[in-house]
Design a protein around this motif. Structure first.
Motif, mmCIF file in Angstrom:
data_model
loop_
_atom_site.group_PDB
_atom_site.id
_atom_site.type_symbol
_atom_site.label_atom_id
_atom_site.label_comp_id
_atom_site.label_asym_id
_atom_site.label_seq_id
_atom_site.Cartn_x
_atom_site.Cartn_y
_atom_site.Cartn_z
ATOM 1 N N MET A 114 -15.127 34.684 -28.919
ATOM 2 C CA MET A 114 -14.553 34.227 -30.165
ATOM 3 C C MET A 114 -15.589 33.333 -30.838
ATOM 4 N N SER A 115 -15.850 33.560 -32.106
ATOM 5 C CA SER A 115 -16.841 32.766 -32.829
ATOM 6 C C SER A 115 -16.272 31.395 -33.167
ATOM 7 N N THR A 116 -17.153 30.497 -33.577
ATOM 8 C CA THR A 116 -16.697 29.156 -33.953
ATOM 9 C C THR A 116 -15.942 29.172 -35.271
ATOM 10 N N ASP A 117 -15.992 30.297 -35.999
ATOM 11 C CA ASP A 117 -15.267 30.421 -37.259
ATOM 12 C C ASP A 117 -13.919 31.105 -37.074
ATOM 13 N N THR A 118 -13.456 31.183 -35.829
ATOM 14 C CA THR A 118 -12.199 31.851 -35.525
ATOM 15 C C THR A 118 -11.315 30.882 -34.759
ATOM 16 N N ILE A 119 -10.039 30.854 -35.086
ATOM 17 C CA ILE A 119 -9.097 30.072 -34.301
ATOM 18 C C ILE A 119 -8.036 31.000 -33.763
ATOM 19 N N VAL B 251 -12.792 22.885 -45.328
ATOM 20 C CA VAL B 251 -11.532 23.620 -45.164
ATOM 21 C C VAL B 251 -11.363 24.033 -43.708
ATOM 22 N N VAL B 252 -12.438 24.507 -43.098
ATOM 23 C CA VAL B 252 -12.389 24.915 -41.688
ATOM 24 C C VAL B 252 -12.009 23.711 -40.822
ATOM 25 N N ARG B 253 -12.629 22.557 -41.083
ATOM 26 C CA ARG B 253 -12.308 21.347 -40.311
ATOM 27 C C ARG B 253 -10.842 20.967 -40.483
ATOM 28 N N GLU B 254 -10.340 21.045 -41.694
ATOM 29 C CA GLU B 254 -8.938 20.683 -41.949
ATOM 30 C C GLU B 254 -7.980 21.649 -41.252
ATOM 31 N N VAL B 255 -8.290 22.934 -41.289
ATOM 32 C CA VAL B 255 -7.440 23.927 -40.610
ATOM 33 C C VAL B 255 -7.440 23.656 -39.113
ATOM 34 N N ARG B 256 -8.603 23.417 -38.539
ATOM 35 C CA ARG B 256 -8.679 23.117 -37.101
ATOM 36 C C ARG B 256 -7.881 21.849 -36.763
ATOM 37 N N HIS B 257 -7.995 20.842 -37.605
ATOM 38 C CA HIS B 257 -7.256 19.601 -37.401
ATOM 39 C C HIS B 257 -5.744 19.864 -37.432
ATOM 40 N N LEU B 258 -5.287 20.633 -38.397
ATOM 41 C CA LEU B 258 -3.858 20.937 -38.512
ATOM 42 C C LEU B 258 -3.359 21.742 -37.317
ATOM 43 N N VAL B 259 -4.163 22.692 -36.852
ATOM 44 C CA VAL B 259 -3.777 23.490 -35.681
ATOM 45 C C VAL B 259 -3.705 22.592 -34.453
ATOM 46 N N GLN B 260 -4.690 21.701 -34.299
ATOM 47 C CA GLN B 260 -4.673 20.779 -33.166
ATOM 48 C C GLN B 260 -3.432 19.895 -33.216
ATOM 49 N N LYS B 261 -3.089 19.379 -34.380
ATOM 50 C CA LYS B 261 -1.892 18.548 -34.522
ATOM 51 C C LYS B 261 -0.626 19.335 -34.178
ATOM 52 N N ALA B 262 -0.570 20.599 -34.608
ATOM 53 C CA ALA B 262 0.595 21.439 -34.304
ATOM 54 C C ALA B 262 0.714 21.666 -32.802
ATOM 55 N N ARG B 263 -0.425 21.889 -32.138
ATOM 56 C CA ARG B 263 -0.397 22.076 -30.682
ATOM 57 C C ARG B 263 0.018 20.791 -29.983
ATOM 58 N N GLN B 264 -0.458 19.641 -30.470
ATOM 59 C CA GLN B 264 -0.052 18.359 -29.901
ATOM 60 C C GLN B 264 1.453 18.158 -30.052
ATOM 61 N N ASP C 94 -9.531 34.551 -38.928
ATOM 62 C CA ASP C 94 -10.965 34.455 -39.196
ATOM 63 C C ASP C 94 -11.190 33.458 -40.321
ATOM 64 N N LEU C 95 -11.941 32.412 -40.014
ATOM 65 C CA LEU C 95 -12.197 31.364 -40.995
ATOM 66 C C LEU C 95 -13.597 31.474 -41.598
ATOM 67 N N SER C 96 -14.343 32.513 -41.206
ATOM 68 C CA SER C 96 -15.704 32.640 -41.729
ATOM 69 C C SER C 96 -15.650 32.814 -43.242
ATOM 70 N N GLY C 97 -16.621 32.251 -43.906
ATOM 71 C CA GLY C 97 -16.683 32.335 -45.351
ATOM 72 C C GLY C 97 -15.982 31.201 -46.068
ATOM 73 N N LEU C 98 -15.175 30.433 -45.325
ATOM 74 C CA LEU C 98 -14.498 29.292 -45.934
ATOM 75 C C LEU C 98 -15.422 28.078 -45.888
ATOM 76 N N PRO C 99 -15.302 27.190 -46.856
ATOM 77 C CA PRO C 99 -16.122 25.978 -46.836
ATOM 78 C C PRO C 99 -15.837 25.152 -45.582
ATOM 79 N N GLU C 100 -16.860 24.491 -45.042
ATOM 80 C CA GLU C 100 -16.736 23.711 -43.808
ATOM 81 C C GLU C 100 -15.620 22.672 -43.869
#
Length: 156
Positions: free
Chosen positions: A1-6, A22-35, A14-20
Protein backbone atom coordinates in the motif's frame (compact mmCIF):
# COMPACT_ATOMS: atom_id res chain seq x y z
CA UNK A 1 0.00 0.00 0.00
CA UNK A 2 1.47 3.38 -0.96
CA UNK A 3 1.76 6.28 1.44
CA UNK A 4 -1.00 8.00 -0.57
CA UNK A 5 -3.49 5.26 0.28
CA UNK A 6 -5.47 4.72 3.46
CA UNK A 7 -7.31 1.59 4.44
CA UNK A 8 -10.77 2.03 5.88
CA UNK A 9 -12.73 -0.86 7.40
CA UNK A 10 -14.48 -1.73 4.15
CA UNK A 11 -12.56 0.08 1.46
CA UNK A 12 -9.28 1.56 0.31
CA UNK A 13 -9.17 5.20 -0.67
CA UNK A 14 -6.50 6.55 -3.04
CA UNK A 15 -5.32 9.96 -1.89
CA UNK A 16 -2.69 10.45 -4.59
CA UNK A 17 -3.02 13.73 -6.42
CA UNK A 18 -4.51 15.52 -3.44
CA UNK A 19 -2.60 18.39 -1.84
CA UNK A 20 -0.46 17.32 1.15
CA UNK A 21 -2.47 19.39 3.67
CA UNK A 22 -5.64 17.56 2.58
CA UNK A 23 -3.92 14.17 2.85
CA UNK A 24 -2.70 15.04 6.36
CA UNK A 25 -6.18 16.14 7.41
CA UNK A 26 -7.81 12.98 6.03
CA UNK A 27 -5.25 10.81 7.85
CA UNK A 28 -5.85 12.77 11.05
CA UNK A 29 -9.63 12.33 10.77
CA UNK A 30 -9.28 8.59 10.09
CA UNK A 31 -6.96 8.23 13.08
CA UNK A 32 -9.46 10.09 15.29
CA UNK A 33 -12.29 7.86 14.04
CA UNK A 34 -10.26 4.75 14.85
CA UNK A 35 -9.45 6.14 18.31
CA UNK A 36 -13.14 6.82 18.94
CA UNK A 37 -14.04 3.29 17.83
CA UNK A 38 -11.39 1.81 20.15
CA UNK A 39 -12.58 3.99 23.04
CA UNK A 40 -16.20 3.00 22.48
CA UNK A 41 -15.24 -0.68 22.36
CA UNK A 42 -13.26 -0.37 25.59
CA UNK A 43 -16.07 1.59 27.26
CA UNK A 44 -18.35 -1.42 26.66
CA UNK A 45 -15.76 -3.77 28.18
CA UNK A 46 -15.42 -1.54 31.24
CA UNK A 47 -19.18 -1.36 31.61
CA UNK A 48 -19.24 -5.18 31.82
CA UNK A 49 -16.38 -5.13 34.35
CA UNK A 50 -18.48 -2.91 36.61
CA UNK A 51 -21.23 -5.54 36.64
CA UNK A 52 -19.03 -8.36 37.95
CA UNK A 53 -19.63 -9.67 41.44
CA UNK A 54 -17.31 -11.45 43.86
CA UNK A 55 -16.77 -15.04 42.73
CA UNK A 56 -17.15 -14.10 39.02
CA UNK A 57 -14.63 -16.81 38.05
CA UNK A 58 -16.31 -19.54 40.15
CA UNK A 59 -13.17 -19.73 42.32
CA UNK A 60 -13.99 -16.83 44.61
CA UNK A 61 -12.07 -14.06 42.85
CA UNK A 62 -13.01 -10.61 44.08
CA UNK A 63 -14.82 -8.34 41.66
CA UNK A 64 -12.76 -5.41 40.38
CA UNK A 65 -13.15 -2.33 42.58
CA UNK A 66 -14.29 0.96 41.11
CA UNK A 67 -10.79 2.37 41.76
CA UNK A 68 -9.10 -0.48 39.86
CA UNK A 69 -11.55 -0.03 36.99
CA UNK A 70 -11.02 3.73 36.93
CA UNK A 71 -7.22 3.36 36.98
CA UNK A 72 -7.30 0.80 34.17
CA UNK A 73 -9.70 2.91 32.12
CA UNK A 74 -7.42 5.93 32.49
CA UNK A 75 -4.46 3.91 31.19
CA UNK A 76 -6.49 2.55 28.26
CA UNK A 77 -7.72 6.02 27.32
CA UNK A 78 -4.21 7.49 27.51
CA UNK A 79 -2.76 4.57 25.54
CA UNK A 80 -5.34 4.97 22.77
CA UNK A 81 -4.69 8.72 22.66
CA UNK A 82 -0.99 7.93 22.17
CA UNK A 83 -1.78 5.55 19.30
CA UNK A 84 -1.05 2.41 21.33
CA UNK A 85 -3.38 -0.51 20.63
CA UNK A 86 -4.89 -2.29 23.62
CA UNK A 87 -5.37 -6.01 23.02
CA UNK A 88 -7.47 -6.89 26.05
CA UNK A 89 -9.00 -5.50 29.20
CA UNK A 90 -10.24 -8.20 31.54
CA UNK A 91 -10.86 -8.92 35.20
CA UNK A 92 -7.93 -10.19 37.24
CA UNK A 93 -8.30 -13.23 39.46
CA UNK A 94 -6.20 -11.28 41.98
CA UNK A 95 -8.94 -8.65 42.25
CA UNK A 96 -8.67 -5.83 39.76
CA UNK A 97 -8.28 -5.32 36.03
CA UNK A 98 -5.60 -6.52 33.63
CA UNK A 99 -4.69 -4.60 30.47
CA UNK A 100 -2.73 -6.40 27.74
CA UNK A 101 -0.60 -4.91 24.97
CA UNK A 102 1.27 -7.14 22.50
CA UNK A 103 3.33 -7.10 19.36
CA UNK A 104 4.60 -10.34 17.87
CA UNK A 105 6.23 -12.32 20.68
CA UNK A 106 6.41 -9.37 23.07
CA UNK A 107 3.68 -8.65 25.58
CA UNK A 108 3.01 -6.30 28.48
CA UNK A 109 0.26 -6.98 31.00
CA UNK A 110 -0.53 -4.19 33.45
CA UNK A 111 -2.65 -5.25 36.42
CA UNK A 112 -4.50 -2.64 38.46
CA UNK A 113 -5.36 -4.16 41.81
CA UNK A 114 -8.26 -3.38 44.11
CA UNK A 115 -5.76 -2.10 46.71
CA UNK A 116 -4.97 0.88 44.37
CA UNK A 117 -1.61 -0.53 43.30
CA UNK A 118 -0.45 -1.72 39.90
CA UNK A 119 2.31 -3.86 38.41
CA UNK A 120 3.41 -4.62 34.88
CA UNK A 121 4.81 -7.84 33.46
CA UNK A 122 7.02 -7.35 30.40
CA UNK A 123 7.64 -10.59 28.50
CA UNK A 124 9.51 -11.48 25.33
CA UNK A 125 8.95 -15.09 24.32
CA UNK A 126 11.57 -14.92 21.56
CA UNK A 127 14.27 -13.91 24.06
CA UNK A 128 12.80 -16.08 26.85
CA UNK A 129 12.85 -12.98 29.03
CA UNK A 130 10.44 -11.44 31.54
CA UNK A 131 10.57 -8.66 34.10
CA UNK A 132 8.12 -6.88 36.36
CA UNK A 133 7.80 -3.29 37.52
CA UNK A 134 5.58 -1.39 39.91
CA UNK A 135 3.39 1.16 38.11
CA UNK A 136 2.44 4.39 39.88
CA UNK A 137 -1.30 5.05 39.57
CA UNK A 138 -1.06 8.74 38.76
CA UNK A 139 -0.54 10.91 35.68
CA UNK A 140 3.24 10.52 35.71
CA UNK A 141 2.87 6.76 36.18
CA UNK A 142 0.54 6.43 33.19
CA UNK A 143 2.94 8.43 31.01
CA UNK A 144 5.86 6.30 32.20
CA UNK A 145 4.12 2.96 31.58
CA UNK A 146 2.92 4.02 28.12
CA UNK A 147 6.50 4.94 27.20
CA UNK A 148 7.80 1.65 28.65
CA UNK A 149 5.14 -0.41 26.84
CA UNK A 150 5.96 1.26 23.53
CA UNK A 151 9.71 0.71 24.00
CA UNK A 152 9.19 -2.93 24.95
CA UNK A 153 6.88 -3.67 22.04
CA UNK A 154 9.34 -1.94 19.67
CA UNK A 155 12.13 -4.19 21.00
CA UNK A 156 14.06 -1.49 22.86
Amino acid sequence: MSTDTILLPSQTVDLSGLPEPVVREVRHLVQKARQKQAEDSMAAVFSRLRQLQDGWDSYGAPAPSEKAIANAFTLVTEAINHGLAVDRAEPSAMGGVGITFSEGMREVVVEFYNADTAHALFSDDAADDARTAAVPTDGAGYKWIIDEVQKHLDGN
